[in-house]
Design a protein around this motif. Sequence first.
Motif, PDB file in Angstrom:
ATOM      1  N   PRO A  45      88.965 -42.761 -27.329  1.00  0.00           N
ATOM      2  CA  PRO A  45      89.575 -41.798 -28.254  1.00  0.00           C
ATOM      3  C   PRO A  45      88.544 -41.101 -29.134  1.00  0.00           C
ATOM      4  O   PRO A  45      88.720 -39.921 -29.480  1.00  0.00           O
ATOM      5  N   ALA A  46      87.471 -41.806 -29.484  1.00  0.00           N
ATOM      6  CA  ALA A  46      86.428 -41.175 -30.297  1.00  0.00           C
ATOM      7  C   ALA A  46      85.701 -40.091 -29.510  1.00  0.00           C
ATOM      8  O   ALA A  46      85.370 -39.021 -30.048  1.00  0.00           O
ATOM      9  N   ILE A  47      85.456 -40.356 -28.225  1.00  0.00           N
ATOM     10  CA  ILE A  47      84.822 -39.357 -27.368  1.00  0.00           C
ATOM     11  C   ILE A  47      85.704 -38.121 -27.248  1.00  0.00           C
ATOM     12  O   ILE A  47      85.240 -36.979 -27.392  1.00  0.00           O
ATOM     13  N   CYS A  48      86.995 -38.340 -26.985  1.00  0.00           N
ATOM     14  CA  CYS A  48      87.916 -37.198 -26.832  1.00  0.00           C
ATOM     15  C   CYS A  48      87.998 -36.376 -28.113  1.00  0.00           C
ATOM     16  O   CYS A  48      87.994 -35.131 -28.065  1.00  0.00           O
ATOM     17  N   ALA A  49      88.073 -37.036 -29.256  1.00  0.00           N
ATOM     18  CA  ALA A  49      88.151 -36.314 -30.532  1.00  0.00           C
ATOM     19  C   ALA A  49      86.875 -35.527 -30.784  1.00  0.00           C
ATOM     20  O   ALA A  49      86.920 -34.381 -31.250  1.00  0.00           O
ATOM     21  N   TRP A  50      85.738 -36.123 -30.477  1.00  0.00           N
ATOM     22  CA  TRP A  50      84.454 -35.450 -30.701  1.00  0.00           C
ATOM     23  C   TRP A  50      84.308 -34.229 -29.807  1.00  0.00           C
ATOM     24  O   TRP A  50      83.873 -33.160 -30.248  1.00  0.00           O
ATOM     25  N   LEU A  51      84.678 -34.371 -28.540  1.00  0.00           N
ATOM     26  CA  LEU A  51      84.616 -33.238 -27.628  1.00  0.00           C
ATOM     27  C   LEU A  51      85.575 -32.132 -28.055  1.00  0.00           C
ATOM     28  O   LEU A  51      85.256 -30.942 -27.977  1.00  0.00           O
ATOM     29  N   ASN A  52      86.749 -32.513 -28.523  1.00  0.00           N
ATOM     30  CA  ASN A  52      87.745 -31.526 -28.939  1.00  0.00           C
ATOM     31  C   ASN A  52      87.281 -30.743 -30.161  1.00  0.00           C
ATOM     32  O   ASN A  52      87.511 -29.532 -30.271  1.00  0.00           O
ATOM     33  N   SER A  78      92.417 -31.692 -24.672  1.00  0.00           N
ATOM     34  CA  SER A  78      91.601 -30.786 -25.475  1.00  0.00           C
ATOM     35  C   SER A  78      92.208 -29.390 -25.455  1.00  0.00           C
ATOM     36  O   SER A  78      92.613 -28.879 -24.401  1.00  0.00           O
ATOM     37  N   THR A  79      92.270 -28.768 -26.605  1.00  0.00           N
ATOM     38  CA  THR A  79      92.891 -27.453 -26.707  1.00  0.00           C
ATOM     39  C   THR A  79      91.961 -26.320 -26.316  1.00  0.00           C
ATOM     40  O   THR A  79      92.402 -25.261 -25.885  1.00  0.00           O
ATOM     41  N   GLY A  80      90.655 -26.533 -26.451  1.00  0.00           N
ATOM     42  CA  GLY A  80      89.717 -25.439 -26.225  1.00  0.00           C
ATOM     43  C   GLY A  80      89.158 -25.349 -24.827  1.00  0.00           C
ATOM     44  O   GLY A  80      88.512 -24.351 -24.481  1.00  0.00           O
ATOM     45  N   PHE A  81      89.387 -26.387 -23.994  1.00  0.00           N
ATOM     46  CA  PHE A  81      88.775 -26.439 -22.673  1.00  0.00           C
ATOM     47  C   PHE A  81      89.819 -26.630 -21.586  1.00  0.00           C
ATOM     48  O   PHE A  81      90.862 -27.215 -21.816  1.00  0.00           O
ATOM     49  N   ARG A  82      89.497 -26.155 -20.402  1.00  0.00           N
ATOM     50  CA  ARG A  82      90.241 -26.570 -19.214  1.00  0.00           C
ATOM     51  C   ARG A  82      89.430 -27.665 -18.526  1.00  0.00           C
ATOM     52  O   ARG A  82      88.206 -27.689 -18.590  1.00  0.00           O
ATOM     53  N   ARG A 266      74.407 -40.071 -32.949  1.00  0.00           N
ATOM     54  CA  ARG A 266      74.766 -40.825 -34.153  1.00  0.00           C
ATOM     55  C   ARG A 266      75.717 -41.978 -33.818  1.00  0.00           C
ATOM     56  O   ARG A 266      76.486 -41.913 -32.859  1.00  0.00           O
ATOM     57  N   HIS A 267      75.689 -43.001 -34.623  1.00  0.00           N
ATOM     58  CA  HIS A 267      76.573 -44.157 -34.463  1.00  0.00           C
ATOM     59  C   HIS A 267      77.826 -43.900 -35.305  1.00  0.00           C
ATOM     60  O   HIS A 267      77.838 -44.112 -36.512  1.00  0.00           O
ATOM     61  N   THR A 268      78.893 -43.451 -34.653  1.00  0.00           N
ATOM     62  CA  THR A 268      80.080 -42.985 -35.370  1.00  0.00           C
ATOM     63  C   THR A 268      81.353 -43.735 -35.016  1.00  0.00           C
ATOM     64  O   THR A 268      82.411 -43.448 -35.584  1.00  0.00           O
ATOM     65  N   VAL A 269      81.290 -44.685 -34.070  1.00  0.00           N
ATOM     66  CA  VAL A 269      82.490 -45.391 -33.619  1.00  0.00           C
ATOM     67  C   VAL A 269      82.546 -46.761 -34.297  1.00  0.00           C
ATOM     68  O   VAL A 269      81.681 -47.602 -34.063  1.00  0.00           O
ATOM     69  N   MET A 276      78.917 -50.158 -36.344  1.00  0.00           N
ATOM     70  CA  MET A 276      79.064 -48.773 -35.898  1.00  0.00           C
ATOM     71  C   MET A 276      78.232 -48.588 -34.639  1.00  0.00           C
ATOM     72  O   MET A 276      77.055 -48.987 -34.585  1.00  0.00           O
ATOM     73  N   ILE A 277      78.838 -47.996 -33.638  1.00  0.00           N
ATOM     74  CA  ILE A 277      78.148 -47.782 -32.364  1.00  0.00           C
ATOM     75  C   ILE A 277      78.243 -46.313 -31.987  1.00  0.00           C
ATOM     76  O   ILE A 277      79.102 -45.578 -32.491  1.00  0.00           O
ATOM     77  N   PRO A 278      77.378 -45.854 -31.070  1.00  0.00           N
ATOM     78  CA  PRO A 278      77.481 -44.468 -30.596  1.00  0.00           C
ATOM     79  C   PRO A 278      78.625 -44.305 -29.604  1.00  0.00           C
ATOM     80  O   PRO A 278      79.262 -45.283 -29.192  1.00  0.00           O
ATOM     81  N   LEU A 279      78.874 -43.077 -29.215  1.00  0.00           N
ATOM     82  CA  LEU A 279      79.973 -42.783 -28.306  1.00  0.00           C
ATOM     83  C   LEU A 279      79.765 -43.399 -26.923  1.00  0.00           C
ATOM     84  O   LEU A 279      80.724 -43.743 -26.235  1.00  0.00           O
ATOM     85  N   SER A 280      78.503 -43.531 -26.500  1.00  0.00           N
ATOM     86  CA  SER A 280      78.220 -44.005 -25.152  1.00  0.00           C
ATOM     87  C   SER A 280      76.882 -44.734 -25.129  1.00  0.00           C
ATOM     88  O   SER A 280      76.140 -44.742 -26.109  1.00  0.00           O
TER      89      SER A 280
END
Length: 294
Positions: A45-52, A78-82, A266-269, A276-280
Amino acid sequence: MARNPSTPAISDMFRIATFNIGLARLHLLGQTLREGVPHQTARLPAICAWLNRNEEQVDAWLLQEAYGRDVVAQLARSTGFRVVAAREIGPDTGLVMLIRRDLRIGQPATRQFPPVDWVERFIARKGMQFVDLEVAGQRFRLGNMHTSYDGRGRQKIAAMAPDFRWRQVSMALDAMAEAPGDHTLVLGGDFNAAAAFEPETFGLGASRGWKDARVDAVEWDDAGVTSWSNANPIINGDSPDQDIDHIWVRPAGPDLALRSRHVATRHTVPLPDGQMIPLSDHYGLAVGIDTALP
């Protein structure tokens, strides 16, 4: 304020980023039995929110290890991408492109790479996907790939993998070169190798007129890390720090200016224990291509 003519306005830039989101897993009957990279429940969910949010202002994301129908469905919110997912037209190689909705794209295509072991044959398939699109009056073929891994400590696989990667990169370059001559070619992804360790593979690109969007960039920000870094707390393995996530560009005409930077460092999760860990387990690479017409 007048801009420096040597620095293109942001509207003149086509911005591509590659990011291995680390969601390989052993999945059976809707249940995850084993995660290739830990903490997927917190990270997805953190990855999806960050990409969005798209704070990096990327026009096209090249994602690897987005395995599974459920992961693709969440990315598709995501609203901005297909979403262009390899699994929609072929085997699930974990490859997904997120492309800005207002960009015109052609028919996507895929290629599956020869597997280095049973894991790549049955669980974490490797391959490439590509699609043609138009940006600011210029035509591109955009490719996304993931080459073979080193076997997670199995020496026999590690010894075989460089030859497999050479063949796979060669296959990808051949597929990209089938585009019409007026297309600028952009190939990115997780190469699972650095030029310092596999010069023969990286020589393939240079010998065919490809530019490395990090090495050949007019501007470069490494954010103090490599894309595979032992400073990352969730990596699985003992490989040395190295850039294994790359974007190559072959211009259709005169050389284009490339500006690149590492992203998702950045470590945001947050985890339940407060860590706190990074997205991947990988950090991403974003590249801006100057598309200003003469």
